[in-house]
Scaffold this active site. Sequence first.
Site, PDB file in Angstrom:
ATOM      1  N   HIS A   1      17.784 -37.004  -2.076  1.00  0.00           N
ATOM      2  CA  HIS A   1      17.081 -37.236  -0.811  1.00  0.00           C
ATOM      3  C   HIS A   1      15.592 -36.935  -0.920  1.00  0.00           C
ATOM      4  CE1 HIS A   1      20.772 -38.100   1.336  1.00  0.00           C
ATOM      5  NE2 HIS A   1      21.310 -37.056   0.735  1.00  0.00           N
TER       6      HIS A   1
ATOM      7  N   LYS B   1       6.367  -4.859  -3.980  1.00  0.00           N
ATOM      8  CA  LYS B   1       7.803  -4.574  -3.917  1.00  0.00           C
ATOM      9  C   LYS B   1       8.272  -4.475  -2.476  1.00  0.00           C
ATOM     10  CE  LYS B   1      11.776  -3.473  -5.702  1.00  0.00           C
ATOM     11  NZ  LYS B   1      12.518  -4.637  -6.219  1.00  0.00           N
TER      12      LYS B   1
ATOM     13  N   GLU C   1      17.829 -18.595  -5.635  1.00  0.00           N
ATOM     14  CA  GLU C   1      17.444 -17.311  -6.238  1.00  0.00           C
ATOM     15  C   GLU C   1      16.950 -17.516  -7.678  1.00  0.00           C
ATOM     16  OE1 GLU C   1      16.684 -14.540  -5.247  1.00  0.00           O
ATOM     17  OE2 GLU C   1      16.915 -13.153  -6.903  1.00  0.00           O
TER      18      GLU C   1
ATOM     19  N   ARG D   1       5.610  -0.454  -6.083  1.00  0.00           N
ATOM     20  CA  ARG D   1       5.552  -1.188  -4.828  1.00  0.00           C
ATOM     21  C   ARG D   1       4.544  -2.336  -4.885  1.00  0.00           C
ATOM     22  NH1 ARG D   1       7.277   2.087  -0.286  1.00  0.00           N
ATOM     23  NH2 ARG D   1       5.738   1.068   0.990  1.00  0.00           N
TER      24      ARG D   1
ATOM     25  N   CYS E   1       0.812  -1.216   0.000  1.00  0.00           N
ATOM     26  CA  CYS E   1       0.000   0.000   0.000  1.00  0.00           C
ATOM     27  C   CYS E   1       0.848   1.271   0.000  1.00  0.00           C
ATOM     28  CB  CYS E   1      -0.884   0.021   1.229  1.00  0.00           C
ATOM     29  SG  CYS E   1      -1.994  -1.378   1.320  1.00  0.00           S
TER      30      CYS E   1
ATOM     31  N   LYS F   1      13.267 -16.381  -8.929  1.00  0.00           N
ATOM     32  CA  LYS F   1      13.061 -15.449 -10.052  1.00  0.00           C
ATOM     33  C   LYS F   1      12.110 -16.061 -11.068  1.00  0.00           C
ATOM     34  CE  LYS F   1      13.991 -12.328  -8.914  1.00  0.00           C
ATOM     35  NZ  LYS F   1      14.672 -12.103  -7.657  1.00  0.00           N
TER      36      LYS F   1
ATOM     37  N   ASN G   1      -2.020   2.438   5.580  1.00  0.00           N
ATOM     38  CA  ASN G   1      -1.027   1.384   5.301  1.00  0.00           C
ATOM     39  C   ASN G   1      -0.840   0.585   6.576  1.00  0.00           C
ATOM     40  OD1 ASN G   1      -0.614   2.575   2.851  1.00  0.00           O
ATOM     41  ND2 ASN G   1       1.527   3.122   3.194  1.00  0.00           N
ATOM     42  N   GLY G   2      -0.625  -0.722   6.456  1.00  0.00           N
ATOM     43  CA  GLY G   2      -0.370  -1.532   7.645  1.00  0.00           C
ATOM     44  C   GLY G   2      -1.577  -2.366   8.004  1.00  0.00           C
TER      45      GLY G   2
ATOM     46  N   TRP H   1      -2.814  -2.798  -1.612  1.00  0.00           N
ATOM     47  CA  TRP H   1      -2.437  -4.198  -1.872  1.00  0.00           C
ATOM     48  C   TRP H   1      -3.245  -5.007  -0.874  1.00  0.00           C
ATOM     49  CZ3 TRP H   1      -0.002  -8.255   0.785  1.00  0.00           C
ATOM     50  CH2 TRP H   1       0.498  -9.299  -0.013  1.00  0.00           C
TER      51      TRP H   1
ATOM     52  N   GLU I   1       8.440 -16.169  -9.628  1.00  0.00           N
ATOM     53  CA  GLU I   1       7.707 -14.914  -9.477  1.00  0.00           C
ATOM     54  C   GLU I   1       7.468 -14.213 -10.810  1.00  0.00           C
ATOM     55  OE1 GLU I   1       9.537 -12.122  -6.749  1.00  0.00           O
ATOM     56  OE2 GLU I   1      11.520 -12.482  -7.560  1.00  0.00           O
TER      57      GLU I   1
HETATM   58  O1  M6R Z   1      12.823  -4.990   0.529  1.00  0.00           O
HETATM   59  P1  M6R Z   1      13.361  -6.317   0.932  1.00  0.00           P
HETATM   60  O2  M6R Z   1      14.699  -6.623   0.360  1.00  0.00           O
HETATM   61  O3  M6R Z   1      13.369  -6.496   2.434  1.00  0.00           O
HETATM   62  O4  M6R Z   1      12.352  -7.371   0.364  1.00  0.00           O
HETATM   63  C1  M6R Z   1      12.479  -8.729   0.669  1.00  0.00           C
HETATM   64  C2  M6R Z   1      11.666  -9.566  -0.280  1.00  0.00           C
HETATM   65  O5  M6R Z   1      10.308  -9.245  -0.179  1.00  0.00           O
HETATM   66  C3  M6R Z   1      12.106  -9.397  -1.745  1.00  0.00           C
HETATM   67  O6  M6R Z   1      13.452  -9.708  -1.901  1.00  0.00           O
HETATM   68  C4  M6R Z   1      11.274 -10.310  -2.652  1.00  0.00           C
HETATM   69  O7  M6R Z   1      11.592 -11.629  -2.393  1.00  0.00           O
HETATM   70  C5  M6R Z   1      11.506  -9.938  -4.121  1.00  0.00           C
HETATM   71  N1  M6R Z   1      10.248  -9.887  -4.800  1.00  0.00           N
HETATM   72  C6  M6R Z   1      12.317 -10.932  -4.837  1.00  0.00           C
HETATM   73  O8  M6R Z   1      12.433 -10.663  -6.183  1.00  0.00           O
END
Ligand code: M6R
Length: 625
Positions: free
Chosen positions: A521, A620, A498, A27, A2, A502, A100-101, A74, A505
Amino acid sequence: MCGIVGYLGSSQAAPVLLSSLRCLEYRGYDSAGVAIIENGELAVLKAAGKLSNLESLLNTKQPQATVGIGHTRWATHGVPNDQNAHPHTDCTGTLAIVHNGIIENYQSLRQELSDNGHTFESDTDTEVVSHLIEDEFRGSGDMLTAIRGAVRRLEGAYALGVVSQIFPEKIYAVNHHYSLAVGLGENESYLASDSVAVRQYTNKILRLEQSEIAEISTEGVKLYAFDGTTVNRSPVEVDSNPYVIDKEGHKHFLHKEIHEQPLIMRQTLGKYLHHPEKPVDFSAANGSGHHCGDSSYGVHLSKEDLKKVRRIFIVACGTAYHAGLVGKYVLEELCGIPVEVEIASEMRGRNLLVNGETLTVAVSQSGETADTLAAITEAKSKGSMTLGITNRPDSHLAQITPNLIVTECGIEVSVAATKTFVAQCACFYLLALHIAEELGTIPAARILEIKAQLLAIPALQEQILAREDVVRLKSLRHAEAHDVVFIGRGMNYPIALEGALKLKELSYIHASGYAAGELKHGPIAVLDRNVPVITVLVPGAVYEKTLSNAQEARARNAQMIAVAIDGDEQATKIFDTILRIPPVDEFLSPLLTVIPLQLLSYFIADYLGKDVDQPRNLAKSVTVE
Ligand code: M6R
């Protein structure tokens, strides 16, 4: 997640609110709205979906107003529809709030308010706040008193923006363990939960600290603590250059940000490591002019402090957690200090075993991730030394950690983190080199060698990016996969994680990352000819063993893909597809191996027509727990 914006001045509010909301789009959100005071009356306009829907509404209605608040939502409580979009009003329709929150006790409050005759129009936790203020205002007739009365009843961390037609020339803003700032222009003020949104208008920022209320009027801003006492704080000047949110010819921000990585590396390295012969320098004086509040950042741990460190504890989420895992390998290797890495949300409801001999490191691109902030706050309260690694020197994380390393990435617009990951990893190399130099844990010659190799990384990254067309062609062979497995060992185990994150997402293809040795395993059960297995393979201590694990996948007829160095002939015999990188020392290889995997995910997602920069359901900045 948000975002809150606001405007009060002599210009038309709607275009300013819209433009500010645009800056917060990155965001992540699923609906948007504004509340303005038009001819003395409150008007609320909101729309589910993209900001363009709200824009069309505003274009049709053409509201004439010079005061207003806006929001991108959001969804947490209630589906993303028009009704649940903010702003939310009270029963009289004269007051509107954006939030927000999370209001944690909203259910009991909603029940109580409903029993007292209030009518609710949404499923959100937010709406209780407008009705609470309504009740309190009826009693006091004073908006500040009403807001103070309402916040006394709220549990949780939140930020609020409030407008009322009874006070048509005022905006009230509330911050409680969240993030909110007022931008000060010439006879006009801007409200924003992320200063990115107001930098196009002003660089004079007044931040609300914890549990504060701001009363914004044409006369300026008055700050109050929740107990009603006046707070005196001067605004600070932030970077005068507004953040430029521009694709600069790239099809997507993600593509631009992947390509920015060599530059980012040069900037981050250039800031803290001037020459291989010189020590890594994190002193505040070495900053590039950013300020957090009115204090400069840097690492202020003395040699004596570092000598006391028995354990390093890294907390982070998502991609930042993967950078933390790379950090573990680097810190243990160079400093000989045991390192634990924890997913920040897993620290909840648990006894955090840290003390004065622990250094807790929080890694967060945004510096606003609720779980990471909670973990570092608790570590600090238990006497741990703390350090933050962030891309945002103006963030909440920067306020609460006395030691701060800032990655020099500029704003990362794409929801998927790429350049900030590489910069976070670079910061771990630098931090480990700094500690090793201070404590003398490895020979000076090895330090010199690593520094020289580190400084050569950007040029190697450029070589990978220059071959992206080949990566594209090879990646698209696997665009129809339903499940993809990533494996790696040692330094490249975090890169397997990672790579999988990627792909998931960006393309919504199911993907999992494993330590290569773990394949047999359990995960091996999912392998067949339809499943691509992507192996991260770099010559070094774990090369042969990783190759053996890849053979296990080949024996199950999996589609064999590798990230491997130029000239690796063994790899040619085993893998059907190889994404090549230039030869690199295994110790520094994560800074290269991640790039072909970022590109693979990008090209597949784009080919599948996904919303590359704003993948569904993601935000974000994850500011709720
Ligand atoms: O702002 P931050 O680095 O604390 O965010 C952490 C995660 O939410 C962020 O890295 C998220 O996993 C990304 N979407 C990955 O691409």
